[in-house]
Design an enzyme around this catalytic site. Structure first.
Site, PDB file in Angstrom:
ATOM      1  CG  HIS A 195     -14.969 -11.897  -3.461  1.00 45.96           C
ATOM      2  ND1 HIS A 195     -15.984 -11.214  -2.826  1.00 45.96           N
ATOM      3  CD2 HIS A 195     -15.379 -13.185  -3.522  1.00 45.96           C
ATOM      4  CE1 HIS A 195     -16.953 -12.053  -2.512  1.00 45.96           C
ATOM      5  NE2 HIS A 195     -16.601 -13.258  -2.914  1.00 45.96           N
ATOM      6  CG  HIS A 290     -10.721  -9.809   1.723  1.00 43.68           C
ATOM      7  ND1 HIS A 290     -10.516 -11.017   2.339  1.00 43.68           N
ATOM      8  CD2 HIS A 290     -11.746  -9.998   0.840  1.00 43.68           C
ATOM      9  CE1 HIS A 290     -11.368 -11.911   1.850  1.00 43.68           C
ATOM     10  NE2 HIS A 290     -12.125 -11.309   0.949  1.00 43.68           N
TER      11      HIS A 290
END
Length: 417
Positions: A195, A290
């Protein structure tokens, strides 16, 4: 009863005296167009055109943010914001949900959205500045997005390979990521943030491809002046970038420019809005998804890929594809052509008002500041003329004194003369 006085010496059958201030049967516009040495003026700007220019100006300020600040801001935010989130979780918001509207319908299809706006923008703008040369479009411009798509595909696949190869399942007995996930367990690996990569890389690609719009509005004025010069067979005007084009290329440029400019403007606004959305979603990725190391590595890869292609590879003249905005003429770096044949003082004198910085609004100089600088220039010119007049007067006085002295000497030597 008093009556109007009639003019003297009026003949009874004489026609009334014609008004000599204008040519009979010709309006002012036609007279100005036929005047020798005058260029055609721009058409009046409508309210819709003014509003469009204002919107485009704001979009340019947003999307063309200085990359020397934007890139460090991306990487610095990935490091510090993500590092804080690793130790102190941020409060949950709508962006923290993986099924939020923006994540499902935009980020997961991020590259498709990027191509949806950038591809037609590139095609229309490039075929215009290439004067309808479709082979040049396919060979010199379209490969940029093909190369960007190739890098996106390679890097995202590489991230998945790293996660699958260097990870493990939360339950023993599952050696592959696919089998672990099918069984309903969790796979823990080094998941480089796809992303963060796609959001940063898409933003940088949109910013670079949108640079074609810089100076785009000047093409209209270049076309008008060049058509006027060719109609008059005037080759003295050498500053017009369209001067070297053939007649067929000039006609193709005018056709594609008038046809595609409204769509190009609309696509540019869409690219700006999409780039803003990517920045907002990048903030959500920094806050909730993340680990810091995974996001920083993906950001570095995105920045390096952009720099190698758009800043090192494409500007090299001996290699294809061409850089953004390169066509059969150069419209972005040349100064705006001057209307009219009269030369300004700024072209003749150093240190004039044209060479000084004038405050601008939406790219146009403010009238008050320009008027003030013009007054200063006029005062300086007047001072120079006054000094020249004083020197001439002093020289004339010295000459008269010398002549008077010579006459006195002659009269002294020859008093009877």
């Amino acid at each position: 009863m008093a009556s109007k006085r009639k003019p003297i010496h009026t003949q009874p059958n004489a026609s009334p005296r014609p008004n000599m201030n204008f040519r009979p049967g010709m309006n002012d516009t036609t007279a100005r167009a036929e005047a020798k040495g005058t260029r055609p003026t721009a058409t009046p700007t409508s309210i819709r055109e003014v509003l469009t220019m204002m919107v485009l100006h704001v979009c340019k300020k947003i999307i063309f943010f200085d990359t020397n600040l934007k890139v460090p801001l991306y990487l610095g935010s990935l490091f510090f914001v993500s590092l804080i989130g690793d130790f102190l979780p941020y409060p949950k918001t709508y962006l923290a949900r993986s099924d939020n509207l923006f994540n499902v319908y935009f980020v997961k299809m991020g590259w498709a959205w990027t191509l949806l706006f950038s591809l037609p923008f590139l095609a229309m703008s490039s075929v215009t500045i290439c004067c309808g040369d479709h082979q040049r479009l396919v060979r010199n411009h379209l490969p940029r997005l093909g190369i960007a798509t190739g890098f996106w595909f390679v890097w995202t696949k590489f991230f998945n390979i790293i996660e699958s190869s260097y990870g493990r399942c939360s339950v023993r007995g599952f050696d592959s990521k696919s089998s672990c996930l099918k069984a309903g367990h969790l796979w823990s690996g080094f998941d480089i943030s796809g992303h963060a990569f796609i959001l940063i890389y898409s933003s940088l690609v949109l910013m670079e491809e949108a640079r074609t719009i810089i100076g785009w509005e000047n093409i209209k004025e270049h076309l008008r002046n060049e058509e006027f010069n060719r109609a008059r067979n005037d080759n003295s005007q050498g500053i017009n970038p369209l001067k070297s084009l053939k007649d067929d290329d000039l006609k193709a440029l005018k056709y594609f420019y008038n046809r595609f400019t409204p769509t190009i403007r609309l696509l540019f606004i869409g690219m700006t809005m999409l780039q803003l959305l990517w920045d907002i979603m990048l903030v959500g990725t920094m806050l909730y998804y993340h680990r810091m190391v995974e996001k920083v590595i993906s950001g570095i890869i995105a920045v390096l890929t952009w720099f190698i292609t758009y800043r090192a590879w494409y500007p090299t003249q001996s290699l294809l594809p061409d850089p953004v905005g390169k066509g059969l003429f150069n419209y972005a770096t040349l100064a705006k052509p001057e209307i009219g044949l009269r030369r300004r003082a700024s072209l003749l004198q150093a240190g004039s008002s044209q060479q000084q910085d004038v405050p601008k609004f939406m790219g146009m100089p403010l009238y008050a500041a320009r008027q003030q600088q013009q007054q200063q220039q006029n005062a300086a010119n007047f001072g120079g003329l006054a000094q020249q007049d004083a020197q001439a007067a002093a020289s004339s006085a010295a000459f008269r004194n010398s002549a008077k002295t010579m006459r006195q000497l002659l009269n002294t030597r020859n008093p009877t003369g």
